[in-house]
Design a protein around this motif. Structure first.
Motif, short mmCIF file in Angstrom:
data_model
loop_
_atom_site.label_atom_id
_atom_site.label_comp_id
_atom_site.label_asym_id
_atom_site.label_seq_id
_atom_site.Cartn_x
_atom_site.Cartn_y
_atom_site.Cartn_z
N GLY A 1 -31.31 -2.55 -63.85
CA GLY A 1 -31.52 -1.94 -63.67
C GLY A 1 -32.24 -1.58 -62.46
N VAL A 2 -33.20 -0.75 -61.17
CA VAL A 2 -33.22 -1.22 -59.92
C VAL A 2 -34.70 -1.39 -59.56
CG1 VAL A 2 -34.75 1.52 -60.41
CG2 VAL A 2 -33.12 1.10 -58.51
N CYS A 3 -35.42 -1.60 -58.07
CA CYS A 3 -36.27 -2.53 -57.46
C CYS A 3 -35.59 -2.00 -56.40
CB CYS A 3 -36.35 -3.44 -57.76
SG CYS A 3 -38.02 -4.56 -57.25
N GLN A 4 -37.57 -1.04 -56.15
CA GLN A 4 -37.97 -0.53 -54.85
C GLN A 4 -35.93 -0.35 -54.33
OE1 GLN A 4 -40.76 -1.30 -53.73
NE2 GLN A 4 -41.05 -1.60 -55.79
N GLY A 5 -35.64 0.63 -54.79
CA GLY A 5 -34.56 1.26 -54.63
C GLY A 5 -33.19 1.13 -54.09
N ARG A 6 -33.49 -0.56 -55.11
CA ARG A 6 -31.50 -1.54 -54.88
C ARG A 6 -31.56 -1.63 -56.65
NH1 ARG A 6 -31.34 -7.32 -52.06
NH2 ARG A 6 -29.52 -7.52 -53.28
N ALA A 7 -30.01 -1.52 -56.90
CA ALA A 7 -29.89 -1.99 -58.23
C ALA A 7 -30.43 -3.46 -58.10
CB ALA A 7 -28.35 -1.41 -58.63
N VAL A 8 -30.30 -3.38 -59.51
CA VAL A 8 -30.69 -5.42 -60.20
C VAL A 8 -29.49 -4.91 -61.58
CG1 VAL A 8 -32.26 -6.49 -61.17
CG2 VAL A 8 -32.68 -5.22 -59.69
N ILE A 9 -28.62 -6.28 -61.46
CA ILE A 9 -27.88 -6.75 -62.61
C ILE A 9 -28.25 -7.92 -62.50
CG2 ILE A 9 -26.23 -6.41 -61.51
CD1 ILE A 9 -25.00 -5.51 -63.87
N PHE A 10 -28.91 -8.70 -64.53
CA PHE A 10 -27.95 -9.48 -64.34
C PHE A 10 -28.12 -9.95 -65.98
CE2 PHE A 10 -33.23 -8.84 -65.13
CZ PHE A 10 -33.15 -9.31 -66.05
N ASP A 11 -27.99 -11.54 -66.34
CA ASP A 11 -27.71 -12.35 -67.27
C ASP A 11 -28.61 -13.02 -67.75
OD1 ASP A 11 -25.99 -12.18 -69.86
OD2 ASP A 11 -26.16 -13.79 -69.79
N ALA A 12 -29.25 -13.06 -68.99
CA ALA A 12 -29.98 -14.10 -69.29
C ALA A 12 -29.72 -15.25 -69.83
CB ALA A 12 -31.17 -13.70 -70.20
N LYS A 13 -29.60 -16.54 -69.71
CA LYS A 13 -29.32 -17.93 -70.36
C LYS A 13 -30.35 -18.77 -70.51
CE LYS A 13 -24.58 -16.22 -70.07
NZ LYS A 13 -24.31 -16.01 -71.34
N GLN A 14 -30.26 -19.10 -71.55
CA GLN A 14 -30.60 -20.47 -72.29
C GLN A 14 -29.97 -22.43 -72.17
OE1 GLN A 14 -34.12 -19.77 -75.08
NE2 GLN A 14 -34.08 -21.97 -75.57
N THR A 15 -30.32 -23.21 -71.67
CA THR A 15 -30.05 -23.87 -71.57
C THR A 15 -30.87 -25.29 -73.06
OG1 THR A 15 -28.46 -25.70 -71.09
CG2 THR A 15 -30.21 -25.10 -70.07
N ALA A 16 -29.90 -26.04 -73.72
CA ALA A 16 -31.01 -27.09 -73.79
C ALA A 16 -30.40 -28.81 -73.17
CB ALA A 16 -30.76 -27.36 -75.45
N THR A 17 -29.36 -28.64 -72.74
CA THR A 17 -28.98 -29.53 -71.78
C THR A 17 -30.64 -29.96 -70.45
OG1 THR A 17 -27.26 -28.59 -72.28
CG2 THR A 17 -26.97 -30.37 -70.55
N ARG A 18 -30.07 -31.10 -70.23
CA ARG A 18 -31.26 -31.91 -69.18
C ARG A 18 -30.63 -31.95 -68.04
NH1 ARG A 18 -36.30 -33.09 -70.62
NH2 ARG A 18 -36.32 -34.81 -68.60
N THR A 19 -29.40 -32.09 -68.04
CA THR A 19 -28.72 -33.15 -66.70
C THR A 19 -27.87 -31.85 -66.43
OG1 THR A 19 -26.71 -33.37 -68.09
CG2 THR A 19 -28.42 -34.40 -67.76
N SER A 20 -27.21 -29.84 -66.95
CA SER A 20 -26.42 -29.53 -66.03
C SER A 20 -26.56 -28.09 -66.83
CB SER A 20 -25.21 -29.81 -65.64
OG SER A 20 -24.45 -30.33 -67.43
N PHE A 21 -26.09 -27.31 -66.67
CA PHE A 21 -26.14 -25.82 -67.56
C PHE A 21 -24.37 -25.30 -66.64
CE2 PHE A 21 -25.12 -21.27 -66.83
CZ PHE A 21 -25.38 -20.76 -68.41
N SER A 22 -23.57 -25.26 -68.49
CA SER A 22 -22.91 -25.79 -67.90
C SER A 22 -21.92 -24.09 -68.28
CB SER A 22 -22.20 -25.37 -69.91
OG SER A 22 -20.96 -25.52 -69.81
N LEU A 23 -20.76 -23.93 -67.00
CA LEU A 23 -20.56 -22.48 -67.17
C LEU A 23 -19.60 -21.82 -67.95
CD1 LEU A 23 -19.04 -23.36 -63.18
CD2 LEU A 23 -20.65 -22.18 -63.77
N SER A 24 -19.24 -22.31 -69.41
CA SER A 24 -18.61 -21.66 -70.47
C SER A 24 -20.35 -21.54 -71.24
CB SER A 24 -18.38 -23.32 -71.33
OG SER A 24 -19.91 -23.50 -72.23
N ASN A 25 -20.80 -21.13 -70.58
CA ASN A 25 -22.09 -20.11 -71.57
C ASN A 25 -22.15 -18.78 -70.65
OD1 ASN A 25 -23.43 -22.08 -73.33
ND2 ASN A 25 -24.75 -22.95 -71.39
N ILE A 26 -21.28 -18.92 -70.06
CA ILE A 26 -20.74 -17.54 -69.08
C ILE A 26 -19.76 -17.03 -69.24
CG2 ILE A 26 -20.62 -16.07 -67.10
CD1 ILE A 26 -22.27 -18.21 -65.74
#
Length: 169
Positions: free
Chosen positions: A64-89
């Motif tokens: 999308g766009v916010c205040q004239g600037r392009a915005v792009i993102f992905d949403a990720k969820q993890t049940a791990t308490r200690t880290s976020f695995s890069l294999s999710n991307i």
């Protein structure tokens, strides 16, 4: 009872939260961010009955766009308490985010640690550093402590259920 091992709806609550925020962003004129539909190739259409298959997309979850600037993102969820695995991307997701980031877009991973009940904005500098290190044989995850100390903790704000674009105000 056998526990289900499907991940089909794992991020649905997170996406609903983002969509509610996006609706408010549009209503207030602050931003216009949309969910990118999952690409599907129709393989057969017989008598109104459609068969299809999901095809690998090039984009991420939201753009999308916010205040004239392009915005792009992905949403990720993890049940791990200690880290976020890069294999999710997926590699194509990382490459898309990097390409847009280099062009000046506001790019990030909106990350939900379900065990902590916390949402974070994983910015491209932190993600890129760990991604590149993993490609060289280093750590394949980002420690929770790094995310908690170096990334923006997201919370409800004013009328927004999860004001993830607050930093662009």
């Amino acid at each position: 009872m056998v526990k289900s091992r499907t991940y089909a709806n794992r991020g649905m609550q997170l996406e609903k939260l983002i969509e509610a925020t996006n609706k408010m962003y549009r209503a207030t004129g602050f931003a216009d961010v949309k969910k990118v539909p999952t690409p599907v190739r129709i393989t057969k259409n017989v008598g109104g009955r459609i068969n299809g298959m999901v095809v690998k997309g090039d984009l991420v979850d939201f753009v999308g766009v916010c205040q004239g600037r392009a915005v792009i993102f992905d949403a990720k969820q993890t049940a791990t308490r200690t880290s976020f695995s890069l294999s999710n991307i997926a590699t194509h997701q990382y490459e898309t985010l990097m390409s847009w980031w280099r062009q000046g877009a506001y790019t990030f991973i909106l990350l939900y640690f379900s065990e902590h009940g916390e949402h974070y904005m994983l910015d491209m500098q932190v993600l890129s550093m760990y991604w590149q290190d993993a490609q060289r044989g280093g750590r394949k995850s980002i420690p929770y402590d790094v995310i908690a100390s170096q990334c923006e903790l997201l919370q409800a704000s004013e009328d927004y259920q999860l004001h993830y674009l607050k930093v662009l105000e």
